[in-house]
Scaffold this motif. Sequence first.
Motif, PDB file in Angstrom:
ATOM      1  N   THR B  31       0.807  -1.214   0.000  1.00 61.23           N
ATOM      2  CA  THR B  31       0.000   0.000   0.000  1.00 61.23           C
ATOM      3  C   THR B  31       0.841   1.265   0.000  1.00 61.23           C
ATOM      4  N   GLY B  34       0.215   4.023  -2.761  1.00 59.18           N
ATOM      5  CA  GLY B  34      -1.029   4.755  -2.518  1.00 59.18           C
ATOM      6  C   GLY B  34      -0.891   5.735  -1.376  1.00 59.18           C
ATOM      7  N   GLU B  38      -1.200   9.797  -1.507  1.00 55.89           N
ATOM      8  CA  GLU B  38      -2.197  10.450  -0.671  1.00 55.89           C
ATOM      9  C   GLU B  38      -1.558  11.582   0.130  1.00 55.89           C
TER      10      GLU B  38
END
Lengths: 114, 220
Positions: B31, B34, B38
């Motif tokens: 992750t 991502g 973000e």
Amino acid sequence: MTTPPIPQGPVPLPYLRVTEPSYAQRAAATFLREDFAGAVVLSGPCPRCGHPMEFPVVERIFRTPTPGASAPASASPPVVVFCTVEDVEYPGAPEGEAGCGAYWSLVLAAEAGT
Amino acid sequence: MTGPTGGLRAGPAPTPAQLRHARSVRRALATELGRVREAALAWRNGLGAVLAGLIGFSLIKGRNDVGQIASNWAVVAGLLLLGALVVGAWGVLALLRAAHGRPSAARVVASPGGAVRPFSVEDHDETLASARSLRIGITLTCLCTALLAAAVGVTWYAPPKDPPQLLIRQGGTTLCGTPTSAARGTVVLKVNGVTSTVDLARADSVTPVASCPAPAPAGP
Ligand SMILES: [Zn+2]
């Protein structure tokens, strides 16, 4: 020490979080190690379920959960590897967890031999 | 006990804690791209708004003020502003780079003698590069803010420009000073702190100058 034959067939093994000395030995013999800048990719058949898997080992990751995450390729501490087969449904596997549950560890030598 | 390429040895059986840690690292790895995107997006939005406001403010506000301060300070303010704009643009680009990635295609064909980099490795590299860009972007935008603040500070606190002076020749004497008032053909000049009224009708020449020439040798 006897190494049981790799079971393969239409019915996948049940999920079992388990380790055996033979797993590490077999993986050390069969896994392919590829060195990239900043990452080492180990790939080969899972020593328990026999399905092909891939396991990236990185030196650092973005915002590591705990300091000193994975071992860098040049360090000697063993790298914990676990089955990451994704396209097989293992009966009894916890929700959202890939793999058959087998785990073992490998020592990455300082330099990949030829 | 070596694999197809060597460099692998069997290790000891991991403890449950080691396994848990390895699993959490793997989850974080899956992750991380991502998450870095973000974070970069949040920084971009926040810093972008602050920067746009500051630049707008200093461009509009700064222009009138720069004309009123001493010229060498105006140059300093201009340089600071220019530096702020360059650093700010660079910082914004770095933030955009971190938030949206470099528009380039991943290499799929193996280079001669080299293996194809798996996408997981590509993504990991991209994550580290983005995290680096994010750090650079944050540093540069903060530097830009500091430069802008310095530029605005210079326009506020720099010594004001010297007021215009008037050079009046009258027969053989020359008077030069700051005009304070003028009325009915006379002008009041302030020369070295002393005010004197000059009758313009008797003046030979009246010249506005930026600064008075060096004081004439003493004596009338
Ligand atoms: Zn497996």
